[in-house]
Design a protein around this motif. Structure first.
Motif, PDB file in Angstrom:
ATOM      1  N   LYS A   4       0.852  -1.187   0.000  1.00 35.56           N
ATOM      2  CA  LYS A   4       0.000   0.000   0.000  1.00 35.56           C
ATOM      3  C   LYS A   4       0.889   1.239   0.000  1.00 35.56           C
ATOM      4  CE  LYS A   4      -3.496   2.423   2.779  1.00 35.56           C
ATOM      5  NZ  LYS A   4      -2.676   3.398   3.550  1.00 35.56           N
ATOM      6  N   CYS A   6       0.612   5.142   0.539  1.00 36.77           N
ATOM      7  CA  CYS A   6      -0.362   6.082   1.103  1.00 36.77           C
ATOM      8  C   CYS A   6       0.087   7.527   0.917  1.00 36.77           C
ATOM      9  CB  CYS A   6      -0.560   5.789   2.588  1.00 36.77           C
ATOM     10  SG  CYS A   6      -2.098   6.477   3.253  1.00 36.77           S
ATOM     11  N   TYR A  24      -2.752  -1.200  -3.087  1.00 36.22           N
ATOM     12  CA  TYR A  24      -3.606  -0.150  -2.520  1.00 36.22           C
ATOM     13  C   TYR A  24      -2.949   1.210  -2.751  1.00 36.22           C
ATOM     14  CZ  TYR A  24      -5.902  -3.807   0.323  1.00 36.22           C
ATOM     15  OH  TYR A  24      -6.579  -4.922   0.759  1.00 36.22           O
ATOM     16  N   GLY A  26      -3.469   5.061  -1.071  1.00 33.46           N
ATOM     17  CA  GLY A  26      -4.170   5.737   0.016  1.00 33.46           C
ATOM     18  C   GLY A  26      -4.329   7.230  -0.211  1.00 33.46           C
ATOM     19  N   THR A  51      -8.074   3.696  -1.340  1.00 29.64           N
ATOM     20  CA  THR A  51      -8.315   3.661   0.100  1.00 29.64           C
ATOM     21  C   THR A  51      -8.434   5.064   0.661  1.00 29.64           C
ATOM     22  OG1 THR A  51      -7.001   1.626   0.226  1.00 29.64           O
ATOM     23  CG2 THR A  51      -7.444   2.785   2.296  1.00 29.64           C
ATOM     24  N   VAL A  53      -8.450   7.529   3.846  1.00 33.45           N
ATOM     25  CA  VAL A  53      -7.961   7.577   5.225  1.00 33.45           C
ATOM     26  C   VAL A  53      -8.697   8.695   5.963  1.00 33.45           C
ATOM     27  CG1 VAL A  53      -5.935   7.875   6.701  1.00 33.45           C
ATOM     28  CG2 VAL A  53      -5.705   6.740   4.468  1.00 33.45           C
ATOM     29  N   GLN A  75      -9.807   3.437   5.752  1.00 34.22           N
ATOM     30  CA  GLN A  75      -8.819   3.311   6.829  1.00 34.22           C
ATOM     31  C   GLN A  75      -9.145   4.326   7.909  1.00 34.22           C
ATOM     32  OE1 GLN A  75      -4.685   2.953   5.596  1.00 34.22           O
ATOM     33  NE2 GLN A  75      -4.043   4.348   7.232  1.00 34.22           N
ATOM     34  N   SER A 180       3.045  -0.562   9.145  1.00 37.00           N
ATOM     35  CA  SER A 180       3.312   0.794   8.681  1.00 37.00           C
ATOM     36  C   SER A 180       4.260   1.498   9.646  1.00 37.00           C
ATOM     37  CB  SER A 180       1.988   1.562   8.559  1.00 37.00           C
ATOM     38  OG  SER A 180       2.188   2.837   7.994  1.00 37.00           O
ATOM     39  N   ASP A 205       2.738  -0.870   4.387  1.00 39.84           N
ATOM     40  CA  ASP A 205       2.190   0.441   4.075  1.00 39.84           C
ATOM     41  C   ASP A 205       3.332   1.449   4.107  1.00 39.84           C
ATOM     42  OD1 ASP A 205       1.142   3.139   4.714  1.00 39.84           O
ATOM     43  OD2 ASP A 205      -0.792   2.152   4.776  1.00 39.84           O
ATOM     44  N   ASN A 207       4.929   5.452   2.975  1.00 34.06           N
ATOM     45  CA  ASN A 207       4.476   6.819   2.732  1.00 34.06           C
ATOM     46  C   ASN A 207       5.660   7.789   2.700  1.00 34.06           C
ATOM     47  OD1 ASN A 207       3.149   9.296   2.647  1.00 34.06           O
ATOM     48  ND2 ASN A 207       1.760   8.867   4.322  1.00 34.06           N
TER      49      ASN A 207
END
Length: 243
Positions: A4, A6, A24, A26, A51, A53, A75, A180, A205, A207
């Motif tokens: 994912k 994000c 995914y 985010g 997704t 958040v 999320q 994450s 996850d 980011n």
């Protein structure tokens, strides 16, 4: 194991990340976040789950944004209760059933964002630092699809730091979870180590560690990370079948 990415924010960057085929993407709907999303989500491959958040958001707003952007996962990054999640799931299921009934004879038009025909996944986030009482998760086990463990810090997410992953050795449930919190390219070896443990890690996850600035992901680094972690995928996919 899934990936994912994000904190998506800019259209061109979304399209670039999408070419890497993460599972995914985010989008953060939280005004206090530097990655707060407002805009248009371009057409993405069907294999990528959009997704949303949210942090302690009104359920009506969550549902509205799920419908507006065709989100396939929600999320929850705040202090959402079991009752909140249960009610949200029921309302999403009702809206989805109504949408399917009303559109069963209508073919979906390109770029038409409506509520997903599939059940919306619910991911509940919990922050961890040096220790964690896993008993607090018990009431949520039956009402969420996944947990997500992030680093507990000043911000609700995107702090760019890792928590002590050894805490997860005490995780007592079979419920799959996202890992994450400050995961970067330099953490590949640590990722490999934790993936060898008998834990139901469903996804990684990532980011802020892959950004040039908030919301702009470094494509080459993401690609390297995905390739270096790829060989663990089949092992984890088979392991997760037990759960």
């Amino acid at each position: 194991m899934k990936l994912k990415v994000c904190g998506m924010k800019f259209t061109e960057n979304m399209q670039q990340v999408a070419t890497l085929q993460p599972d995914y993407l985010g989008f953060i709907f939280y005004e206090k976040s530097k990655r707060n999303f407002e805009g248009i989500i371009p057409e993405l491959p069907k294999s990528i789950k959009k997704t949303g958040v949210f942090v302690n958001e009104y359920k009506e707003i969550v549902i509205s944004l799920v419908e507006e952007y065709g989100l396939e996962a929600v999320q929850l990054h705040g202090d959402e209760s079991v009752e909140y999640i249960t009610d949200l799931k029921e309302q999403l299921a009702e809206r989805r059933a109504l949408f399917i009934e009303e559109n069963k004879h209508i073919k979906k038009k390109k770029n038409q964002h409506k509520i997903s025909r599939n059940e919306i996944e619910i991911i509940k986030v919990f922050g961890i630092k040096d220790e964690f009482n896993f008993d607090v998760l018990k009431p949520y086990v039956e009402v969420v699809d996944y947990f997500l463990f992030d680093t507990k810090g000043k911000e609700r997410g995107g702090n760019g730091t890792k928590f002590d992953w050894s805490v997860l050795k005490k995780y007592p449930f079979k419920k799959p979870f996202f890992l994450s919190g400050g995961i970067g390219l330099e953490d590949v070896e640590e990722v490999k180590k934790i993936l060898k443990l008998n834990l139901p890690i469903y996804a990684l996850d990532v980011n802020s560690k892959f950004e040039s600035k908030p919301g702009v992901k470094k494509i080459e680094e993401l690609e390297k990370f995905k390739k270096k972690c790829h060989f663990e995928r089949n092992v984890m996919e088979l392991r997760n079948l037990k759960f």
